[in-house]
Design an enzyme around this catalytic site. Structure first.
Site, PDB file in Angstrom:
ATOM      1  CD  GLU A   7       4.273  -1.281   1.468  1.00 18.04           C
ATOM      2  OE1 GLU A   7       4.497  -0.062   1.425  1.00 18.04           O
ATOM      3  OE2 GLU A   7       3.755  -1.845   2.448  1.00 18.04           O
ATOM      4  NE  ARG A  29       5.922   6.010   3.356  1.00 20.24           N
ATOM      5  CZ  ARG A  29       5.160   5.236   2.603  1.00 20.24           C
ATOM      6  NH1 ARG A  29       4.490   4.222   3.146  1.00 20.24           N
ATOM      7  NH2 ARG A  29       5.071   5.444   1.297  1.00 20.24           N
ATOM      8  N   PRO A  34      -1.504   2.776  -0.673  1.00 23.31           N
ATOM      9  CG  PRO A  34      -1.791   5.058  -0.613  1.00 23.31           C
ATOM     10  CD  PRO A  34      -2.535   3.802  -0.847  1.00 23.31           C
ATOM     11  CB  CYS A  35       0.665  -0.372   2.669  1.00 21.35           C
ATOM     12  SG  CYS A  35      -1.020  -0.618   2.032  1.00 21.35           S
ATOM     13  CB  THR A  36       4.543   1.526   6.020  1.00 16.52           C
ATOM     14  OG1 THR A  36       4.174   2.821   5.540  1.00 16.52           O
ATOM     15  CG2 THR A  36       6.031   1.498   6.318  1.00 16.52           C
TER      16      THR A  36
END
Length: 503
Positions: free
Chosen positions: A95, A269, A2-4
C-alpha cells in the site's frame, strides 16, 4: 502505487480466519496487466537484482515455494504483489502511503541517481543505487519466513540495511496473527499487530495512529520498529505529542500527512469502508462524528458484527453507494458525484484476499481469493494456495488483448458495463453471486473430501478443485462478456429503430 487495503483479525472474521486483502491499482492513466504463478524453489533467484534501483544482493539459501501475482508485461520488475508460502504465511505488498517534509528531511528516501558524465573523464559522478521498493518486497521476503512476525523482522532488517525509495505499507499474516509494517523515511519503519477483534482500513496514507515505544523496544508483543526509532525521533523533533508524550505517540501525526489531496483521495475511502462495517454510527449530515475529510478516522476499530469474504469484496469494490458521492448514483450533484476517488476504481489490476482458516488442516488452510480488473464489475473466487501450479486461464496474460485471458476478459467487461452501468448491473451482480456461491461450495466439498485422503493425494485434490473453479469461472465470464457486449451494442449512438425483416 495507488491501492486500498483491509485487514481483519481472527476474532472479527466470520470463521476465525485471519484475512488480509488489497486492491492493486495502477497510477492514473496506466493499466497494468496481471497474471498469477507459483514460484518453485528452483525458480527463485539466488541473487536478486532490482530493476528500479539498479543493485543486486544475495538471497538466503533454501527458499520455499510461494504463490504470486506479478506484472504480466516484462521490463520493469516483478511486482509479485500477494501470495502464500508453503509455511502458510501470507504477504501483501504494498500500500503506497504518505509522509511529510520533516520525516523525509531527517531520513531521505534512497533514490537511484544515474551516472553523470563519462567515466574516466573530469567531473564524472558514478551512479548511486536506490533502495528497495514495491517491485521487490514479496520476492525477497515471502519465500524465507515462517510466521507473520518473522516477515516484519526480515523486511525491517532489509529496510535498515538497503533503505527504500518510497513510502509503503506491507501486510503479513499467519493463522494466528496479522502484522502491518509502515516505512518511515529512507531507513526507518514501524509495525503494529492488528488486534484480533478489529479490522483495519488503509487508503494510501500512513495509517497507524497509536504506538508504544516501550513495547517495541522490549517484549514486542504488539509493536515493532527500527532499533533507533526513539533517538532518531528525538534528534529531529518528530514527536508532536503535547506535554512530553513519553512512550506512547501517534505515528500518523509524527510521520504522516494531512494534505488537501488526502481529503479527496485518501480519507474518503477509509470513511466509506468504516461507514459500511459500523453502520449504526453517525456518518452523515452536520452532526456526523467523522466525515469523508476527517483526519482522525481510526486506523482500526471493532466491527458491529463478524466480517465475511463478501464484506471485503463489497468495500473494496465501493464507489460510495448510497451517498451523494456515488459516481454512478443519482443523489447529490454532478460535482459531488466526482468529488472523491472511488475504492473500486477503473485501474485496479487485481484484488487478492488472503485467508488462513483455523478449522481445517494446514494443508488446505490457505485460500487465495482473487479478482482481476475493476472491482465493481468482476467476481471474487477462491483458489487453494498450497499447490504446485495454477490454471492456465489465470497465468497466460500477455500484452495482447484476448478474452482467453482472465485479466483481459475482465477489462473488456468493465469497459463495456461501465458505459451502461444500470442496464448491465443485474447481469454483473448475478455473475458475482454465482461465482462466490460456487467458490464456497467447492471449498466445502473439497475440505470434506480430504478427510480420508492420504498425504500424497492432497496436492492433486487441491489442484483439481482449483481447475474445477476456474473452468466454471471461464464459462461464466465468457457468458457475462457476451451479455454486456450485447447491452452496450444496443445503445450505440448510430443505432436506428427501423430495420429490414431480412438480412
Amino acid at each position: 502505487m495507488p491501492c486500498t487495503t483491509i485487514l481483519i483479525g481472527k476474532a472479527a472474521s466470520y470463521d476465525g480466519s485471519t484475512i488480509i486483502a488489497r486492491n492493486e491499482d495502477s497510477p492514473n492513466g496506466q493499466f497494468e496487466p496481471k497474471r498469477m504463478e507459483v514460484v518453485h524453489p528452483s525458480e527463485q533467484p539466488s541473487t536478486y537484482t532490482s530493476t528500479a534501483s539498479h543493485f543486486s544482493f544475495k538471497l538466503p539459501p533454501n527458499p520455499m515455494r510461494y504463490t504470486a501475482v506479478p506484472d504480466a508485461v516484462l521490463g520493469h520488475g516483478i511486482w509479485a504483489a500477494a501470495g502464500f508460502n508453503e509455511a502458510n504465511v501470507a504477504m501483501s505488498a504494498t500500500e503506497t502511503i504518505t509522509s511529510n517534509e520533516r520525516v523525509l528531511g531527517a531520513d531521505p528516501l534512497v533514490e537511484y541517481e544515474p551516472a553523470e558524465g563519462v567515466e574516466g573523464e573530469p567531473g564524472y559522478v558514478p551512479a548511486r543505487r536506490g533502495g528497495l521498493g514495491e517491485e521487490d518486497f514479496v520476492t525477497i521476503t515471502l519465500p524465507y519466513i515462517t510466521s507473520a512476525r518473522e516477515g516484519v523482522e526480515r523486511l525491517g532488517a532489509l529496510l535498515e540495511e538497503f533503505g527504500t525509495y518510497e513510502m509503503n505499507g506491507i501486510a503479513f499474516s499467519d493463522v494466528n496473527e496479522i502484522w502491518w509494517l509502515e516505512t518511515v523515511g529512507g531507513h526507518h519503519w514501524i509495525a503494529r499487530r492488528v488486534p484480533d477483534d478489529a479490522y483495519v482500513t488503509m487508503p494510501n496514507q500512513l495509517g497507524i495512529d497509536r504506538f508504544d515505544l516501550d513495547d517495541a523496544e522490549g517484549e514486542r508483543r504488539e509493536f515493532m520498529a527500527s532499533a533507533d526509532l526513539r533517538s532518531w525521533m528525538a534528534e529531529h523533533h518528530l514527536d508532536l505529542t503535547l506535554n512530553g508524550g513519553g512512550s506512547a505517540f501517534n505515528p500518523r501525526e509524527a510521520f504522516g500527512s494531512h494534505s488537501d489531496a488526502d481529503h479527496v483521495y485518501n480519507t474518503p475511502r477509509a470513511w466509506y469502508m468504516q461507514r459500511c462495517l459500523n453502520p449504526s454510527e453517525s456518518w452523515d449530515g452536520p452532526d456526523a462524528a467523522l466525515t469523508p475529510e476527517s483526519d482522525d478516522i481510526p486506523w482500526c476499530r471493532v466491527p458491529e458484527r463478524k466480517l465475511t469474504i463478501e464484506d471485503v469484496k463489497y468495500v473494496l469494490s465501493a464507489h460510495y453507494q448510497g451517498t451523494p458521492f456515488d459516481c454512478y448514483g443519482w443523489k447529490g450533484t454532478r460535482e459531488s458525484r466526482g468529488a472523491y476517488r472511488p475504492i473500486g476504481i477503473n485501474r485496479t489490476g487485481q484484488l487478492a484476499v488472503l485467508q488462513l482458516r483455523p478449522d481445517v488442516p494446514a494443508q488446505n488452510a490457505a485460500v487465495q481469493w482473487m479478482a482481476f480488473g475493476s472491482n465493481p464489475f468482476n467476481a471474487l473466487f477462491p483458489l487453494y494456495g498450497n499447490v504446485e501450479g495454477l490454471p492456465e486461464y489465470l497465468c497466460n496474460t500477455t500484452a495482447r488483448v484476448t478474452s482467453e485471458s482472465f485479466y483481459w476478459a475482465n477489462r473488456l467487461i468493465a469497459a463495456l458495463a461501465d458505459a451502461r452501468f444500470h442496464d448491465s448491473s443485474a447481469a454483473v451482480e448475478s455473475y458475482q453471486q454465482k461465482m462466490g456461491a460456487l467458490g464456497h461450495q467447492i471449498l466445502r466439498e473439497t475440505d470434506a473430501s480430504l478427510a480420508d485422503a492420504g498425504a500424497s493425494e492432497v496436492p492433486a485434490r487441491l489442484a483439481a478443485a482449483n481447475e474445477r473453479m476456474v473452468a466454471a469461472l471461464k464459462r461464466a465470464t465468457d457468458d457475462l462478456l457476451a451479455k454486456v457486449l450485447y447491452t452496450t451494442s444496443c445503445a450505440m449512438g448510430n443505432g436506428f429503430s427501423m430495420s429490414d425483416n431480412e438480412r
